[in-house]
Scaffold this active site. Structure first.
Site, mmCIF file in Angstrom:
data_model
loop_
_atom_site.group_PDB
_atom_site.id
_atom_site.type_symbol
_atom_site.label_atom_id
_atom_site.label_comp_id
_atom_site.label_asym_id
_atom_site.label_seq_id
_atom_site.Cartn_x
_atom_site.Cartn_y
_atom_site.Cartn_z
ATOM 1 N N ASN A 136 1.058 -1.552 -0.315
ATOM 2 C CA ASN A 136 0.442 0.025 -0.590
ATOM 3 C C ASN A 136 0.160 1.102 -0.197
ATOM 4 O O ASN A 136 1.753 1.418 -0.966
ATOM 5 C CB ASN A 136 -1.109 0.026 1.033
ATOM 6 C CG ASN A 136 -2.230 0.721 1.182
ATOM 7 O OD1 ASN A 136 -1.663 2.347 1.195
ATOM 8 N ND2 ASN A 136 -3.101 0.576 0.812
ATOM 9 N N GLU A 138 0.735 4.306 -0.136
ATOM 10 C CA GLU A 138 0.416 5.394 -1.184
ATOM 11 C C GLU A 138 1.085 5.481 -2.462
ATOM 12 O O GLU A 138 1.399 6.482 -3.000
ATOM 13 C CB GLU A 138 0.490 6.819 -0.500
ATOM 14 C CG GLU A 138 -1.271 7.190 0.308
ATOM 15 C CD GLU A 138 -0.642 6.012 1.909
ATOM 16 O OE1 GLU A 138 -1.749 4.964 1.893
ATOM 17 O OE2 GLU A 138 -0.039 6.333 2.386
ATOM 18 N N ASN A 196 -0.286 -7.178 3.499
ATOM 19 C CA ASN A 196 -0.904 -5.940 4.387
ATOM 20 C C ASN A 196 -1.809 -5.955 3.806
ATOM 21 O O ASN A 196 -2.663 -5.927 2.913
ATOM 22 C CB ASN A 196 0.691 -4.483 3.860
ATOM 23 C CG ASN A 196 0.451 -3.471 4.555
ATOM 24 O OD1 ASN A 196 0.154 -4.100 6.393
ATOM 25 N ND2 ASN A 196 -0.544 -2.357 4.123
ATOM 26 N N GLU A 197 -2.640 -5.850 4.599
ATOM 27 C CA GLU A 197 -4.523 -5.433 4.513
ATOM 28 C C GLU A 197 -4.948 -6.090 3.699
ATOM 29 O O GLU A 197 -5.170 -5.073 2.546
ATOM 30 C CB GLU A 197 -3.929 -3.544 4.379
ATOM 31 C CG GLU A 197 -3.680 -3.508 5.306
ATOM 32 C CD GLU A 197 -3.394 -1.141 4.833
ATOM 33 O OE1 GLU A 197 -3.369 -0.576 6.445
ATOM 34 O OE2 GLU A 197 -3.574 -1.439 3.733
ATOM 35 N N GLU A 285 0.606 -0.300 12.300
ATOM 36 C CA GLU A 285 -0.337 1.078 11.957
ATOM 37 C C GLU A 285 -0.979 1.791 13.081
ATOM 38 O O GLU A 285 -1.955 1.912 12.282
ATOM 39 C CB GLU A 285 -0.116 1.085 10.319
ATOM 40 C CG GLU A 285 0.389 0.534 9.735
ATOM 41 C CD GLU A 285 -0.313 0.619 7.928
ATOM 42 O OE1 GLU A 285 -1.113 1.258 7.243
ATOM 43 O OE2 GLU A 285 0.540 -0.538 6.709
#
Length: 994
Positions: A136, A138, A196-197, A285
């Site tokens: 991720n 960004e 992740n996520e 996070e």
């Protein structure tokens, strides 16, 4: 990054339920010491980590080394982490940068992990590595290598076979890079996160298990997972990691109204107690800032810093502690720069994130609050193991307060009895001043505190940690303290404690022999409440406490973990004054204390406590004249002066620009024979062609995923064609300009208004002006488009396979394109020449392919002419031109100087231009003047040569045939006496790369 705040009204029931569940596990699963069966050097239970048998509250910050592409500056950030009391760093590794093409692995230059691990070890910082493959962050494609998005037919992040094969080389390389730096080898790496996520289902479980098996083939430290909020994914069974965690962004990502808060989410403790009570409560996070979006209404990062500033940190971080979190990573503590093609379409170049350490590496008020919290946690080993006893809500009734507007949650160490009472407003968004009394149970009995002053005061959005039965040092003990603790420990032969508080309120500390009151009145900066040969208890007003540092003293020289607090060392000193204290050490005879750090101006240096043998002090290697201070026995005072050279830093005006056209491809006669023929009929892109003739015109299919890509479509005209319809996809805030035989037809504008009104593709008709067609001959449509990166993983996941390119083409009323050709960065992702700056640095503009942006390129001969950047393109035409100049810097050694390039006097006038800023070959900024908001681009030493010649190039794209008059100024933003220099440059030249 799913964040769904819950109202404060849920807190009472959730905490009460969580307290019951916590008590249920208090003698069972929570106490069971677990490991992964591969090493016992990192273990855990339901409370916290155990590292080599030492219980640790993991207090971590996020930092992405690839967003600071100067390895010599990594120690600067890591030393600042340590100075703030953090003991760990979490890092993403970017698959796309490290594995730019199939079979190509590159961990050189800024992609190297070994120098980062070594810097972390030296700074006393544990490392949690988060290599994805999906991260991720960004970043373009969420970190997945661009070649994968075009060459893998199967579904990404599943058990599909070609996806499985795609990440094998990368994960094996990660294992090889990390293996020698694990704690079992004397290194700082204590955990590795898997992906992740993500959402859990049958296909993703198989994928996650395969990933874990691959990491296990060489790594022995625990594997972790980060769930996007409370989704109960990968907790147990196939695909589950050793330690589960969840992320949280309680204030979301719109910084427009920084004083408007969502409330504290009170569900975390109950969730942890229900879902994984046998593991520590881990937040990989937790919000420490926010990213900012494109658009004229985007608030900018200073607003994000305000939204998540000291008040937010006080209330939300301590509320997270009150949920019994013992593994916390703040995202981000240093954000850095999304230079080149690193960003995904939703963000601009700066990744400052409103962090405690700014993009320019400057400390701010958030760093100060982080330090106050970090030094308390480092000083309080009993806090690493606590049970949640209950709270003061009516539903719990476990804590008694005199004013129901105050909410107090009690945590207690079951072994020592130490109590930690975390107080905040019951309405976490309230700004009232609330004063209350608290009933505490201690080893000496039950007391209403405070006893000598008027109440405990919460000044609006503030949280406080009140301690009871608090042991420190060898024999130090507080019965209670209503004042926050900044430092507690053993220094030399004395137990030393420093408490602090607002000068507007009263405070109370109770030692075994006395109750000390500190009234709300004018008082000395520091007050010695106790000063004996064995004990020193100090109090400081909060503004003074903010200047306090407690650098550690490293342990044995032959211990690879000598700087690790609690393992390699338990020694420190206590001092006040400097802007930053990076590290400290004692001479061999213990007589000289050597301090290293930064100064912004001349300040007093006050040594509050040091080992008894210290007689002299040096600062950055120079002796400091010290004398005894009347504050306390053993205290020393002196003064620190800023080097004279700090006032002699000057930068030149950027002048002497040279100019050349950088869009010759718009001309009909341009020879594109060397370009790639775009004739594929199938694609793995998730969106299909909308219209055309069956050919797919997606850049990644031809090796051109990143930054600028150019297309040329040829057609024979019989005079009937009047327009061309094009559907161009470039991602949020993109642009594409269209030409026919060199004649400008128009620009397609993507859009974003602070992540609203998003336009990532434009379907438009471009009308042919009279006389533009060549009837009876070849005609050429030229498209120059700025790709804004690939999308991140959404639903469906394969949106990562973004449709960047021309998703539809059609001549009107009829006609056919005989050929399409495409050109992006030189060599595409398979054969690009600049391996130092990497695959995401360059795009396909003519000047980039020609190497004009590189140091040493000769602009003395034609077609180069003298032309000021502020004059724009000749004739006010639409197109792209390159402006280049050079300048010298001569920054005196021993200084850390922050410089930035500033467009248009830092005003966003919404002018129709885009500009790429290259500094010594590195693409360090993308200015989108029609949207904004970014006008200021910090550039670090190491990219800039502070002791030589520098080259700056601006690729100016005028998107309309109007006057475009950009200005660019180099500015000094800060000068610090100190730093971590010398800083090396690694800027391959034109002669080396072309």
């Amino acid at each position: 990054m799913d964040s769904r705040p819950k109202p404060d009204g849920e807190l009472a029931d959730a905490d009460a339920m969580g307290s019951d569940i916590a008590r249920k596990f208090a003698g069972g699963d929570s106490d069971a010491l677990l490991d992964n069966g591969l090493t016992k050097e990192v273990q855990w239970d339901g409370y916290s980590l155990m590292i080599r048998g030492q219980r640790v509250f993991l207090h971590s910050g996020e930092f992405h080394p690839f967003r600071l592409p100067v390895p010599d500056l990594w120690p600067d950030i890591l030393q600042k982490f340590s100075a703030a009391g953090l003991n760990a760093v979490s890092i993403y590794v970017h698959w796309g940068l490290s594995n730019p093409a199939p079979g190509v692995l590159d961990f050189g230059a800024f992609r190297a992990l070994a120098p980062f691990f070594d810097a972390a070890r030296r700074a006393g910082i544990w490392v949690v590595v988060r290599p994805g493959p999906y991260i991720n962050a960004e970043t373009t494609a969420g970190g997945i290598a661009h070649w994968v998005t075009s060459e893998v037919e199967g579904n990404l992040r599943t058990n599909d076979s070609d996806w499985f094969e795609s990440w094998q080389d990368y994960v094996r390389a990660i294992v090889d890079e990390v293996r020698p730096w694990q704690i079992t080898k004397g290194g700082p790496v204590i955990a590795v996160q898997v992906d992740n996520e993500y959402e859990e289902n049958e296909r993703t479980r198989a994928y996650m298990q395969a990933l874990e098996d691959a990491f296990r083939d060489g790594l022995v430290v625990p594997l972790t997972y980060n769930d996007p909020n409370e989704r109960v994914s990968f907790v147990n069974g196939t695909g589950s990691a050793d330690i589960y965690g969840l992320d949280a962004y309680p204030q979301r990502f719109d910084c427009s109204n920084p004083s408007t808060w969502f409330p504290v989410d009170a569900s975390y403790h109950e969730y942890h107690s229900r879902v994984n009570p046998h593991q520590p409560f881990y937040s990989p996070e937790f919000q420490a800032g926010a990213f900012d979006a494109w658009g004229p209404t985007a608030p900018g990062y200073e607003k994000c810093r305000e939204l998540t500033g000291p008040e937010f940190m006080s209330v939300f971080y301590k509320s997270l502690w009150a949920s019994n979190a013992k593994m916390v990573n703040y995202y981000m503590v240093y954000g850095g720069t999304s230079w080149g093609g690193i960003p995904f379409p939703g963000v601009y170049t700066s990744y400052d994130y409103g962090s405690a350490i700014s993009e320019a590496r400057m400390l701010n008020e958030k760093f100060t609050e982080l330090k106050l919290q970090g030094l308390f946690l480092r000083s309080s080993p009993d806090f690493a193991k606590t049970d949640v006893v209950g709270n003061s809500s009516a539903a719990s009734g476990a804590v008694q307060v005199s004013d129901e507007r105050a909410l107090v949650i009690k945590l207690r160490n079951p072994d020592t009895g130490a109590g930690f009472w975390i107080a905040r407003q019951a309405n976490s968004t309230a700004t009232d001043i609330v004063t209350f009394n608290l009933t505490v149970e201690t080893a000496d009995g039950t007391f209403d505190i405070p006893q000598t002053v008027e109440g405990i005061t919460l000044e609006g959005r503030e949280a406080k940690t009140i301690v009871t039965d608090y042991a420190y040092g060898a024999a130090g003990f507080l019965r209670w303290s209503t004042a926050p603790i900044l430092f507690a420990g053993r220094i030399g032969t004395r137990d030393v404690l420093l408490a602090y508080g607002s000068p507007r309120t009263a405070h109370e500390l109770a030692t075994p022999t006395r109750v000390h009151d500190v009234p709300a009145s004018v008082r000395a900066p520091f007050v010695a409440l106790e000063d004996t040969p064995s004990s020193l208890v100090l109090f400081a007003d909060a503004p003074v406490a903010e200047t306090v540092w407690a650098p550690t003293l490293p342990g044995a020289a032959d211990d690879s973990l000598a700087a690790m607090w609690g393992l390699g060392t338990n020694a420190s000193v206590l001092l006040a004054g400097p802007h930053l204290v990076r590290n400290a050490s004692l001479s061999g005879d213990g007589a000289t204390l050597a301090l290293y750090g930064d100064l912004r101006n001349a300040v007093p240096l006050l040594i509050l406590a040091a080992p008894e043998g210290v007689r002299g002090v040096t600062w950055n290697g120079a002796p400091v004249r010290m004398q005894p201070s009347a504050l306390a026995s053993g205290a020393l005072v002196g003064s620190l002066e800023v080097a004279r050279e700090a006032g002699e830093v000057h930068v030149p005006t950027l002048s002497g620009w040279r100019y050349a056209d950088s869009l010759p491809e718009r001309a009909r006669a341009f020879d594109d024979a060397g370009w790639v023929v775009a004739d594929k009929r199938t694609s793995n892109v998730w969106l299909p062609m909308a219209y055309g003739d069956g050919r797919t015109l997606f850049g990644c299919d031809y090796g051109f995923c990143e930054n600028s890509v150019l297309w040329r479509g040829h057609f024979y005209s019989e005079g009937e064609e009047t327009s061309v319809r094009l559907l161009i996809n470039g991602g949020e805030a993109f642009a594409a300009s269209v030409f026919l035989n060199g004649v400008f037809l128009g620009t397609a504008y993507g859009n974003s208004t602070n992540n609203q009104n998003i336009v990532d593709e434009v379907d438009r008709e471009y009308v042919f002006p009279n006389g533009a067609l060549v009837i009876g001959g070849d005609n050429v449509i030229t498209i120059v488009q700025d790709n804004m990166g690939l999308d991140e993983s959404e639903d469906p996941v394969d949106t990562i396979k973004s449709a960047r390119g021309v998703r539809g083409f059609q001549l009107n009323p009829s006609g056919n394109f005989s050929e399409w050709r495409v050109q992006g960065k030189l060599g595409g992702y398979s054969d690009f020449p600049d391996r130092t700056r990497g695959v995401l640095n360059e795009g396909g503009l003519f000047g980039e392919r020609s190497g004009w942006h590189l140091p040493g390129f000769d602009t003395s001969a034609a077609p180069w002419v003298a032309r000021d950047l502020g004059d724009g393109l000749p004739g006010n035409t639409a197109g792209v031109g390159f402006f280049i100049t050079t300048f010298d810097l001569a920054v005196p050694p021993g200084l850390d100087v922050m410089l930035s390039f500033n467009f248009d006097d830092n005003t966003n006038a919404e002018s129709p231009y885009r500009a790429l800023l290259f500094v010594n070959g590195w693409m360090m900024g993308k200015r989108v003047a029609n949207l904004g908001p970014q006008t200021k681009f910090p550039v670090h030493e190491g990219i800039l040569d502070y002791h030589g010649v520098n080259t700056v190039a601006v690729a100016l794209w005028a998107m309309e045939p109007v006057a475009v008059r950009p200005t660019l100024e180099l500015r000094v933003d800060a000068v610090l006496d100190g730093g971590v220099g010398p800083i090396r440059t690694n800027n391959p030249s034109f002669a080396q790369l072309r």
